[in-house]
Scaffold this motif. Sequence first.
Motif, short mmCIF file in Angstrom:
data_model
loop_
_atom_site.label_atom_id
_atom_site.label_comp_id
_atom_site.label_asym_id
_atom_site.label_seq_id
_atom_site.Cartn_x
_atom_site.Cartn_y
_atom_site.Cartn_z
N PHE A 50 0.85 -1.19 0.00
CA PHE A 50 0.00 0.00 0.00
C PHE A 50 0.88 1.24 0.00
CE2 PHE A 50 -2.39 -3.39 1.94
CZ PHE A 50 -3.68 -3.24 1.46
N SER A 51 0.47 2.27 -0.75
CA SER A 51 1.28 3.48 -0.85
C SER A 51 0.75 4.57 0.08
CB SER A 51 1.31 4.01 -2.28
OG SER A 51 0.08 4.58 -2.63
N GLU A 52 1.71 5.25 0.70
CA GLU A 52 1.40 6.42 1.51
C GLU A 52 2.60 7.35 1.45
OE1 GLU A 52 0.19 7.65 6.10
OE2 GLU A 52 1.34 5.84 5.72
N GLY A 53 2.37 8.56 0.98
CA GLY A 53 3.44 9.56 0.95
C GLY A 53 4.64 9.15 0.12
N GLY A 54 4.40 8.43 -0.97
CA GLY A 54 5.49 8.05 -1.85
C GLY A 54 6.22 6.79 -1.44
N GLN A 55 5.86 6.21 -0.31
CA GLN A 55 6.50 4.96 0.16
C GLN A 55 5.49 3.82 0.07
OE1 GLN A 55 9.75 4.15 1.28
NE2 GLN A 55 8.83 2.12 1.15
N TRP A 56 5.99 2.63 -0.26
CA TRP A 56 5.14 1.44 -0.32
C TRP A 56 5.38 0.57 0.91
CZ3 TRP A 56 1.32 0.45 -3.78
CH2 TRP A 56 1.29 1.25 -4.93
N TYR A 57 4.28 0.15 1.53
CA TYR A 57 4.34 -0.67 2.74
C TYR A 57 3.64 -2.00 2.49
CZ TYR A 57 5.54 3.75 4.95
OH TYR A 57 6.15 4.94 5.27
N THR A 58 4.29 -3.09 2.88
CA THR A 58 3.70 -4.42 2.78
C THR A 58 3.35 -4.91 4.17
OG1 THR A 58 3.93 -6.58 1.69
CG2 THR A 58 5.85 -5.77 2.90
N PRO A 59 2.24 -5.62 4.33
CA PRO A 59 1.88 -6.08 5.67
C PRO A 59 2.98 -6.92 6.32
CG PRO A 59 0.03 -6.34 4.18
CD PRO A 59 1.19 -5.94 3.34
N SER A 60 3.20 -6.67 7.60
CA SER A 60 4.16 -7.48 8.36
C SER A 60 3.53 -8.80 8.78
CB SER A 60 4.64 -6.72 9.59
OG SER A 60 3.53 -6.34 10.39
N THR A 61 2.27 -9.00 8.39
CA THR A 61 1.52 -10.21 8.78
C THR A 61 1.03 -10.98 7.55
OG1 THR A 61 -0.44 -8.79 8.93
CG2 THR A 61 0.74 -9.27 10.99
N PRO A 62 1.90 -11.28 6.59
CA PRO A 62 1.42 -12.03 5.42
C PRO A 62 1.08 -13.47 5.81
CG PRO A 62 3.80 -11.98 5.37
CD PRO A 62 3.37 -11.10 6.53
N LEU A 63 0.14 -14.06 5.08
CA LEU A 63 -0.09 -15.49 5.29
C LEU A 63 1.13 -16.29 4.85
CD1 LEU A 63 -3.78 -15.94 4.08
CD2 LEU A 63 -2.95 -15.65 6.42
N LEU A 64 1.71 -15.87 3.72
CA LEU A 64 2.89 -16.54 3.19
C LEU A 64 3.88 -15.48 2.70
CD1 LEU A 64 4.11 -19.37 2.32
CD2 LEU A 64 3.32 -18.75 0.03
N PRO A 65 5.05 -15.39 3.32
CA PRO A 65 6.05 -14.43 2.82
C PRO A 65 6.58 -14.90 1.46
CG PRO A 65 6.52 -15.11 5.09
CD PRO A 65 5.49 -16.06 4.55
N GLY A 66 6.23 -14.17 0.43
CA GLY A 66 6.55 -14.59 -0.93
C GLY A 66 7.99 -14.31 -1.31
N THR A 67 8.43 -14.95 -2.38
CA THR A 67 9.80 -14.76 -2.86
C THR A 67 9.99 -13.37 -3.48
OG1 THR A 67 9.20 -15.86 -4.94
CG2 THR A 67 10.22 -17.21 -3.22
N GLN A 68 8.98 -12.89 -4.21
CA GLN A 68 9.05 -11.54 -4.77
C GLN A 68 9.05 -10.50 -3.64
OE1 GLN A 68 9.73 -8.92 -7.55
NE2 GLN A 68 8.96 -10.82 -8.40
#
Length: 200
Positions: free
Chosen positions: A135-153
């Motif tokens: 998700f983008s906010e203020g020019g920075q992208w944030y990914t949840p620290s709680t993924p079901l599966l931490p992906g390779t990408q």
Amino acid sequence: MSHTLCFETICVENRQLKNLSYHEARLNKTRQELWGYPDHWNLSELIEIPDSVENDSYKCRLAYNEKIDNIKWEPYTRRTIRKIQRVYHETIDYSFKYEDRAELNTLFAQRNDADEILIIKKGLVTDSLYCNVAFSEGGQWYTPSTPLLPGTQRAFLLDKGLIQEADIFEKNLSKYRWIKLFNAMVSWENAPVLEVELIG
């Protein structure tokens, strides 16, 4: 429930296996943690690209446990995502890439007229059906620290500094402008981007 197989989905472009070191690391970690196998697999030695694979984008799907069960190759076509439906599950666990995706498929069936789902667990955003999200906010992208599966990408993008981890609460989604969906087959540059307000 006994999960007999896990799998890796590896992107193949111009007959080259992409991000192979990340897949190899996750596969070996899975084999060690789930089944206690101490041996280290070198995927570049174990996977031979067949002559039928051309220079287009292909998906290499490797199913395994103690040994490689099967490897399947198929041309990859990108999905179109126009709308996302949030769904809820308080106890879902997909911390390993199990071949059994029954719980996830049950959630996907709740999408109504949407093309994709966003899974909420205990008030926190996790993943979509096939993708990690950012998700983008203020020019920075944030990914949840709680993924079901931490992906390779996801691991690759974190290492490159293109995304940062953060706790993303469902109640705070409106503070973000965009959502981006990516996985092993969908690079950051080609990832679908939707306005957060299109999440139902």
